[in-house]
Write an enzyme that holds these catalytic residues in place. Structure first.
Site, short mmCIF file in Angstrom:
data_model
loop_
_atom_site.label_atom_id
_atom_site.label_comp_id
_atom_site.label_asym_id
_atom_site.label_seq_id
_atom_site.Cartn_x
_atom_site.Cartn_y
_atom_site.Cartn_z
N SER A 579 8.98 -46.56 -27.85
CA SER A 579 9.88 -45.43 -27.62
C SER A 579 10.45 -44.98 -28.95
O SER A 579 10.63 -45.78 -29.88
CB SER A 579 11.02 -45.83 -26.69
OG SER A 579 12.02 -44.83 -26.63
N TYR A 592 18.62 -50.20 -23.20
CA TYR A 592 17.24 -49.68 -23.24
C TYR A 592 16.70 -49.69 -24.66
O TYR A 592 15.60 -50.21 -24.93
CB TYR A 592 17.21 -48.27 -22.66
CG TYR A 592 15.90 -47.56 -22.82
CD1 TYR A 592 14.80 -47.87 -22.03
CD2 TYR A 592 15.75 -46.56 -23.78
CE1 TYR A 592 13.58 -47.22 -22.19
CE2 TYR A 592 14.54 -45.90 -23.95
CZ TYR A 592 13.46 -46.23 -23.15
OH TYR A 592 12.26 -45.57 -23.31
#
Length: 703
Positions: A579, A592
């Site tokens: 990510s 996250y």
């Protein structure tokens, strides 16, 4: 695979076919369509013929497009087709009078190859479908409808020392017998002459090859074929009822065979080095377990197969392994080396001055008492078909031994079929395989947008793909769609929660059993959460790390031995879907982003550890893949919209698009493209890298 297949105490019976002809369907069909209907009925019934086996024909009156005259045209299954699934364009069409005129060019058995070269000159109506080597068997017989099939019950008679006597006993002279002769013009001439000399005959057994029969109509021919097969099956079943086949059983099916095969197949695959990687198929059906567990197993396996169709798929003989030594890598390497040496010696003994160069010397069929049979070939469909054909060969051996001694194909005849120059020319004309043919990929999160797009990209390039996802219904739906698009052989689905180590191991075991091992791992399963640090609970923190860090660790851990097994074949690839937030700090998403950062650092560690084993490990960092994303369809969309103080609808997509340097949307297919590059040989010298696919974000620059 069914891990609990059982076998009967006595020999398995031959299936007895019956007519499936439907007059209401046939009444609506033209002569050509009746031939197709008959062919499809025969080919779709595996008690009648096996995939790609057999050929059918009809002599049909057509209008010559040049002269306008009514002429007789032979419609016959074209080269390489399958009568069970073919369409009308699968038939070659040839002028019957020109085919009969070819005899002027024939002077004896040495002309068989030359005669094949004349077949294209007989083509009717510019039909591009190539005629098969069996065309003379149909053209030289005077009958309107001809079937040539080789089901197990028939080949069992044709491959037994007692076959000719049994043929006489079953049919009382109505079915003739011809000794072995390789398919071609000479066999067609022998067949015609036999029928001429025996005018009352209704069909002919071709030793080692099958049966050919005929009828005055499509229906009569079809029902005659089915009746003859049923006669043979009933006869053999009566003989088999006397006692167990193959001398009885000495090795019972192993209760742990599924786990043993999952461990064994990747190691075998890794040892079968060559120009292309192998894909595997395992069968523990009743035939395989009965045969490999029998007294006569080693003797009969060593003889090889009989029917040319069986032999071309399975090689001169299978490799047999001692079930007590399967954990011994040195033993496995020695057995495969010995097999290759045996195959090379066979080639040297039998080669002709003009023979093509020796092909791949690795075994195709591997037999293990208690486990069944494994088949390995350069694509999954070929591996599966090889297994099915060896299953046919087992049935043939069982029936042949019930009435006499099983007779395998003569070694020189086998070689001349395998290295036939016309077959070699056909192989040389085949297009090059796609770059990922022979590769096996496992994609976690396979039901999601990025996972499904990545799987589709790999499948388009020829890979086999195991889709893994915790949503059982969704992953099976995606799998079904890919099966319809790419074929059912190349894709499988598994329900897998990557936080559950038992499920992860079971998924990789399934991949090993279904395809033979692993070449590419795409770790993609993920979640997303957004919350300020004061609202981030331990449970939320742990959940992110369980899926995004531990989940990646578990998938890599259980992929590792399968990937290491392929070191000698040029190595393997792992791709983590990371990510932008793994590189750039994120406000309101600490759990996250931290978990993603941990996974990315794990990839760097694995790149160091994997390099000596030929395992490349790289990362793709997406950002804002909104369209097609399951994550963005849930709370993550609302949470990120709230964090950015914007509407969660179209305004959110516009926000992320405009935030990027290139002002472009990032799609699942974009991530799939980068993943494919890292998974393929295009990036064979890249490891430990990150590729950002985020439309440009300066914070995420890795350097």
């Amino acid at each position: 695979m069914n891990a609990h297949t059982q076998i009967s105490a006595t020999a398995l019976p031959f299936a007895v076919p019956s007519s499936r002809w439907d007059d209401s369907v046939a009444a609506k069909l033209s002569e050509a369509e009746l031939l197709l209907y008959r062919s499809n009925l025969l080919g779709s019934d595996l008690t009648v013929t096996n995939f790609g086996g057999g050929n059918t024909s009809a002599k049909i009156v057509e209008t010559d497009p040049l002269s306008g005259a009514a002429i007789e045209v032979l419609w016959v299954k074209g080269s390489g087709g399958d009568i069970g699934s073919m369409k009308l364009d699968g038939f070659a069409t040839l002028y019957q009078d020109k085919l009969l005129g070819l005899e002027a060019h024939y002077s004896g058995p040495d002309d068989d190859d030359k005669m094949v070269g004349y077949l294209p000159h007989c083509t009717f109506n510019l039909n591009g479908r190539a005629a098969s080597i069996d065309t003379p068997l149909h053209s030289l017989l005077p009958f309107a409808h001809v079937d040539h099939v080789h089901p197990d019950a028939i080949i069992a008679l044709a491959a037994s020392s007692g076959g000719e006597a049994a043929t006489q006993e079953i049919w009382g002279g109505k079915i003739g017998w011809l000794p072995w002769k390789r398919p071609g013009y000479t066999l067609g001439a022998m067949l015609r002459d036999y029928v001429t000399a025996n005018p009352g005959v209704e069909g002919v057994m071709l030793a080692g090859h099958g049966i050919i029969c005929w009828g005055d109509s499509a229906k009569a021919c079809y029902e005659h074929t089915v009746e003859l097969i049923a006669d043979a099956a009933n006869y053999l079943n009566a003989k088999l009822a006397a006692g167990p086949a193959f001398g009885g059983q000495v090795t019972a099916p192993d209760a742990d065979r599924a786990a043993i095969v999952a461990d064994l197949m990747p190691r075998l695959r890794g040892l079968m080095t060559g120009a292309r990687r192998k894909l595997g198929h395992w069968s523990d059906d009743a035939e395989a377990l009965e045969f490999t567990g029998s007294v006569e197993f080693e003797r009969l396996a060593g003889l090889g197969t009989s029917c040319p169709d069986h032999f071309l798929r399975t090689k001169i003989a299978p490799l047999t392994l001692d079930p007590a030594r399967l954990r011994d890598d040195a033993y496995l390497a020695e057995k495969i080396a010995d097999y290759r040496a045996m195959y090379a010696a066979y080639y040297d003994r039998c080669k002709r001055p003009n023979s093509p160069a020796m092909r791949d010397a690795n075994p195709v069929v591997v037999l293990v008492p208690g486990l069944g049979r494994m088949t390995l070939a350069t694509d999954k469909t070929t591996a599966r078909l090889a297994g099915e054909f060896y299953g046919n060969a087992i049935n043939v051996m069982r029936g042949a031994e019930a009435i006499g001694d099983y007779i395998a194909l003569d070694e020189q005849e086998a070689f001349d079929i395998e290295y036939w120059l016309l077959e070699e020319a056909k192989l040389q004309r085949m297009p090059a395989p796609n770059p990922m043919v022979g590769k096996i990929a496992l994609v976690t999160g396979g039901a999601g947008g990025i996972g499904a797009a990545t799987a589709a990209r790999l499948l388009r390039e020829g890979a086999c793909v195991m889709l893994a996802d915790r949503d059982a219904g969704a992953v099976q739906e995606v799998c079904n769609g890919f099966a319809a698009q790419f074929g059912k052989d190349v894709v499988r689905a598994a329900t897998c929660d990557v936080t559950d180590e038992a499920q992860v191991k079971a998924t990789f075991d399934l991949c090993a059993r279904e395809f033979g091992g692993l070449d590419v791992l795409v770790a993609n399963a993920g979640i997303a959460s957004s919350a300020p640090i004061e609202e981030t609970t331990v449970e939320l923190w742990d959940r992110n790390f369980d899926v995004l860090a531990q989940g990646y660790f578990l998938t890599a851990k259980h992929a590792w031995p399968l990937l290491k097994a392929m070191k000698a074949q040029g190595g393997t690839s792992v791709v983590f879907i990371g990510s932008k937030n793994a590189v750039a700090a994120a406000s309101g998403a600490s759990a996250y982003a931290s978990a993603k950062a941990a996974a990315n650092h794990l990839a760097r560690c694995l790149a160091l550890e994997g390099a000596p084993e030929g395992i490349r490990v790289n990362v793709v960092n997406p950002d804002a893949v909104i369209k097609g994303s399951k994550i963005w369809d849930g709370d993550w969309r609302k949470e990120r919209a709230a964090n950015n103080k914007i509407d969660p609808g179209a305004e959110l997509e516009e926000h992320y698009r405009n935030r990027s340097m290139l002002k472009r949307d990032v799609l699942p297919e974009d991530i799939a493209e980068a993943t494919y590059w890292l998974a393929s040989e295009l990036s064979s010298k890249s490891t430990g890298n990150m590729i950002n696919v985020d439309a440009g974000n300066a914070q995420a620059f890795t350097r």
